[in-house]
Design a protein around this motif. Structure first.
Motif, PDB file in Angstrom:
ATOM      1  N   LYS A 224       0.811  -1.230   0.000  1.00 55.86           N
ATOM      2  CA  LYS A 224       0.000   0.000   0.000  1.00 55.86           C
ATOM      3  C   LYS A 224       0.841   1.275   0.000  1.00 55.86           C
ATOM      4  O   LYS A 224       0.289   2.369  -0.098  1.00 55.86           O
ATOM      5  N   ILE A 225       2.170   1.154   0.139  1.00 56.88           N
ATOM      6  CA  ILE A 225       2.979   2.347   0.394  1.00 56.88           C
ATOM      7  C   ILE A 225       3.453   3.058  -0.873  1.00 56.88           C
ATOM      8  O   ILE A 225       3.983   4.169  -0.793  1.00 56.88           O
ATOM      9  N   ASN A 226       3.297   2.460  -2.025  1.00 53.03           N
ATOM     10  CA  ASN A 226       3.811   3.073  -3.259  1.00 53.03           C
ATOM     11  C   ASN A 226       3.124   4.400  -3.556  1.00 53.03           C
ATOM     12  O   ASN A 226       1.888   4.506  -3.502  1.00 53.03           O
ATOM     13  N   ILE A 227       3.936   5.392  -3.876  1.00 51.67           N
ATOM     14  CA  ILE A 227       3.402   6.717  -4.195  1.00 51.67           C
ATOM     15  C   ILE A 227       2.753   6.724  -5.578  1.00 51.67           C
ATOM     16  O   ILE A 227       1.778   7.433  -5.819  1.00 51.67           O
ATOM     17  N   PHE A 228       3.297   5.912  -6.482  1.00 49.32           N
ATOM     18  CA  PHE A 228       2.710   5.773  -7.814  1.00 49.32           C
ATOM     19  C   PHE A 228       2.024   4.414  -7.927  1.00 49.32           C
ATOM     20  O   PHE A 228       2.487   3.432  -7.344  1.00 49.32           O
ATOM     21  N   PRO A 229       0.913   4.333  -8.668  1.00 50.85           N
ATOM     22  CA  PRO A 229       0.209   3.054  -8.808  1.00 50.85           C
ATOM     23  C   PRO A 229       0.983   2.077  -9.691  1.00 50.85           C
ATOM     24  O   PRO A 229       1.952   2.443 -10.356  1.00 50.85           O
ATOM     25  N   ASP A 230       0.537   0.857  -9.681  1.00 52.18           N
ATOM     26  CA  ASP A 230       1.128  -0.192 -10.523  1.00 52.18           C
ATOM     27  C   ASP A 230       0.822   0.109 -11.988  1.00 52.18           C
ATOM     28  O   ASP A 230      -0.325   0.020 -12.433  1.00 52.18           O
ATOM     29  N   PHE A 231       1.847   0.480 -12.753  1.00 51.05           N
ATOM     30  CA  PHE A 231       1.637   0.870 -14.141  1.00 51.05           C
ATOM     31  C   PHE A 231       1.239  -0.307 -15.030  1.00 51.05           C
ATOM     32  O   PHE A 231       0.778  -0.108 -16.157  1.00 51.05           O
ATOM     33  N   SER A 232       1.421  -1.522 -14.532  1.00 47.43           N
ATOM     34  CA  SER A 232       1.024  -2.691 -15.325  1.00 47.43           C
ATOM     35  C   SER A 232      -0.475  -2.960 -15.230  1.00 47.43           C
ATOM     36  O   SER A 232      -1.026  -3.709 -16.034  1.00 47.43           O
ATOM     37  N   LEU A 237      -4.089   2.484 -13.476  1.00 46.29           N
ATOM     38  CA  LEU A 237      -3.294   3.545 -14.087  1.00 46.29           C
ATOM     39  C   LEU A 237      -4.190   4.618 -14.702  1.00 46.29           C
ATOM     40  O   LEU A 237      -3.978   5.818 -14.495  1.00 46.29           O
ATOM     41  N   ILE A 238      -5.202   4.189 -15.434  1.00 46.21           N
ATOM     42  CA  ILE A 238      -6.114   5.145 -16.074  1.00 46.21           C
ATOM     43  C   ILE A 238      -6.917   5.911 -15.026  1.00 46.21           C
ATOM     44  O   ILE A 238      -7.091   7.132 -15.121  1.00 46.21           O
ATOM     45  N   THR A 239      -7.399   5.206 -14.006  1.00 43.57           N
ATOM     46  CA  THR A 239      -8.247   5.824 -12.997  1.00 43.57           C
ATOM     47  C   THR A 239      -7.497   6.818 -12.129  1.00 43.57           C
ATOM     48  O   THR A 239      -8.015   7.906 -11.832  1.00 43.57           O
ATOM     49  N   LEU A 240      -6.280   6.474 -11.706  1.00 42.11           N
ATOM     50  CA  LEU A 240      -5.561   7.285 -10.728  1.00 42.11           C
ATOM     51  C   LEU A 240      -4.571   8.275 -11.327  1.00 42.11           C
ATOM     52  O   LEU A 240      -4.250   9.276 -10.686  1.00 42.11           O
ATOM     53  N   ILE A 241      -4.070   8.013 -12.523  1.00 43.05           N
ATOM     54  CA  ILE A 241      -3.055   8.890 -13.104  1.00 43.05           C
ATOM     55  C   ILE A 241      -3.549   9.569 -14.378  1.00 43.05           C
ATOM     56  O   ILE A 241      -3.567  10.801 -14.481  1.00 43.05           O
TER      57      ILE A 241
END
Length: 610
Positions: A224-232, A237-241
């Motif tokens: 849960k700690i990653n600042i960026f979401p899982d790009f895979s 990726l579409i929803t959060l970035i």
């Protein structure tokens, strides 16, 4: 949970000071509407900047952050971190324009920019639509958070929390006006920050958690700690970035993050001494709001995953919480029950501070719309200043009552966030362009507002949305639609934009007189006003008074550098906390470099070198 004498002393002392400030400034704030809603337009940047931060430091924000972090991790905050772009565009492009306008509210802007009956309708309708309807929604979310905190930490029933917290807030808001709100915000900010940081430090070091390193390596937290979401993961990726950074920040209206400025942020810019103070206030707000303040909430949210790994564990620990109020957002309040005497009182006082600051701002801001843009324009145009101030105080009380009633029917903060985002989708581009493109008219805004509301309703609350978009049924079963769920927001934006652009070209532009007067007052500049300048020259009307070069391009450049600066502070802070020193040091170097460039760039902008 039992409070000690020290805890009660801190909370009661805080209430006394806040009410004292409200009573102290009530005499001057009640002189006229300019004092009551803008404090005489003589506020310095530092007190306005702190007030903006305090206002957005609401009780629902840590609950909201806890809710999304527990569900989807730290990276889920990108759904609101993306609004930094909006905020910085306001700082470097729109802050000075708002201050130049010299309007009393951002709704009054409609009759400065547009003319005739459509402008009058738009002003009156938006005053009620935003000042009452959306404002009540926003305050209800804050009050819901207070209800949950009161229920978990003090065992209070929802109506009890509303009566205790709401009564004191509405009293000092009604008597103190804007000056009372801003002055108390200054105190509330430091109390709220101290409480948030103290709570985060203690919760991370609870025996069950075992410190920061044990926390971030815990099996419930590590993913849960990653600042960026899982790009895979394409959907995440579409929803959060992609959607927040590519579409949401410029297309959607949201309180405190309106494209082109607006709402209570505009109210504070309009109250500033001058344009430079308006810019300074909004820049300070964006640094504090995005770069530093979220991390104490994030740490408590992550620690809560160790102590209360799921909703069932929260329910077991607090069986008296009603079923319709259970959710992951309760975990923030649940963690605070672990605090020791003294710190507990400080944190409770900080939560009260956060609640009062946000609610008092929304009450004064909404009341300013009701008085200046509805009552004075449609009910009694000859109303005295004394009468208008009294209407402002009455409307303050009414808004508080309506929001409290609505809060009783809500379940969680993210629920309200999604509703507001959807119902403002597609309108933001108008708020950005209306300053710099002569062709936008009152019908553009009216059509966008109606289209956004109707389309959002169809997609969100009817069978149309069920057919179009994949969603989950009440029992959790996934129901396949024609499009993925993340397509809903961009589709609302696309349809709304097509409608308002079509309406713009199908309706008559504003009159030359209206456009000439607007340009002469604001001096917006840019290619979007070439036709107006040509028409003025042909009519022998002098409307250009500012001979300086158009500084919007340099303002956008400053915005981009500032974006790197603030995001780097945010990420560096996170990596320093995580103990990932390679990333932390690298980002700190980026912070120093971008900060140096930004200072030099700002000096050039002020000196009009560009």
């Amino acid at each position: 949970m039992e409070l000690s004498v020290l805890d009660y002393s801190l909370i009661i002392g805080f209430f006394v000071i806040v009410l004292g400030i409200g009573i102290y400034v009530s005499k001057t704030s009640g002189k006229n509407t300019t004092e009551y809603f803008l404090s005489g337009r003589n506020m310095p940047w530092w007190i306005l900047g702190v007030s903006m931060v305090a206002t957005t430091f609401s009780t629902d924000t840590p609950n909201f952050v806890t809710d999304i972090v527990r569900k989807d991790g730290v990276s889920s905050n990108w759904m609101w971190w993306a609004f930094l772009i909006t905020g910085l565009l306001t700082v470097f492009v729109y802050a000075k324009l708002w201050r130049k306008s010299n309007v009393s509210t951002d709704i009054e802007f409609y009759e400065l920019r547009y003319g005739g009956k459509p402008a009058k309708f738009l002003r009156g309708f938006r005053a009620v639509y935003l000042g009452v309807v959306f404002n009540v929604f926003a305050m209800a979310g804050v009050t819901l958070a207070a209800i949950k905190i009161g229920g978990v930490m003090l065992g209070l029933q929802p109506i009890e929390t509303i009566l205790y917290a709401g009564t004191i807030t509405v009293i000092f808001s009604a008597i103190g006006g804007f000056k009372g709100v801003v002055y108390t915000d200054f105190l509330l900010f430091f109390v709220a920050m101290a409480g948030a940081i103290g709570a985060a430090y203690y919760c991370v070091n609870l025996p069950e958690v075992g410190g920061i390193q044990n926390l971030i390596s815990h099996e419930n937290v590590a993913d849960k700690i990653n600042i960026f979401p899982d790009f895979s993961n394409k959907e995440i990726l579409i929803t959060l970035i992609v959607i927040p950074l590519a579409v949401q920040w410029w297309s959607s209206w949201f309180p405190g993050a309106e494209p082109g400025g607006g709402g209570y942020i505009a109210q504070r810019m309009l109250a500033a001494k001058d344009e430079n103070h308006a810019i300074g206030a909004t820049f300070f707000f964006n640094i504090m709001h995005y770069a530093l303040r979220p991390w104490p909430w994030i740490l408590v949210a992550l620690a809560s995953l160790v102590v209360f790994p799921d909703i069932a564990s929260i329910q077991q620990a607090f069986p008296n919480i009603p079923a319709d109020k259970l959710g992951h957002d309760l975990a923030y309040s649940a963690m605070l029950t672990k605090l020791p005497s003294g710190l507990l009182g400080l944190v409770l006082a900080s939560l009260v501070a956060a609640y009062m600051s946000t609610i008092s701002t929304h009450l004064n801001w909404g009341s300013s719309y009701i008085v200046n843009d509805f009552y004075k324009q449609t009910i009694n145009k000859d109303a005295s200043e004394r009468e208008l101030v009294n209407v402002g105080r009455i409307s303050t009380v009414v808004l508080m009552v309506l929001s409290a009633i609505f809060a009783l029917f809500l379940q969680n903060a993210s629920q309200l966030f999604n509703i507001i985002i959807m119902f403002g989708a597609g309108t933001g581009l108008i708020f950005i362009l209306r300053w710099f493109w002569w062709r936008i008219n009152a019908w553009s805004e009216i059509s966008a507002m109606v289209a956004s509301g109707v389309i959002s309703f169809l997609f969100k609350l009817t069978v149309v949305g069920d057919i179009l978009f994949t969603h989950k049924d009440l029992d959790g079963t996934t129901i396949e639609g024609l499009m993925p769920s993340y397509a809903q927001f961009p589709l609302v934006v696309l349809i709304t934009t097509i409608i308002w652009v079509a309406v713009t070209f199908l309706t008559q532009p504003e009159t030359e007189e209206t456009l000439f007067n607007f340009y002469k007052k604001i001096q917006p500049g840019g290619p979007g006003w070439k036709k107006t300048l040509a028409d003025a020259e042909e009519a022998n009307v002098e409307i250009v008074t500012d001979k300086q070069p158009w500084n919007v391009p340099s303002g956008i450049l400053a915005m981009l550098v500032a974006m790197i600066f603030i995001y780097s502070i945010m990420f560096a802070t996170g990596y320093w906390i995580y103990g990932d020193y390679n990333y932390a040091i690298s980002l700190t170097i980026v912070v120093i470099t971008s900060g140096f460039i930004l200072i030099r760039l700002w000096k050039k902008i002020k000196a009009n070198v560009f």
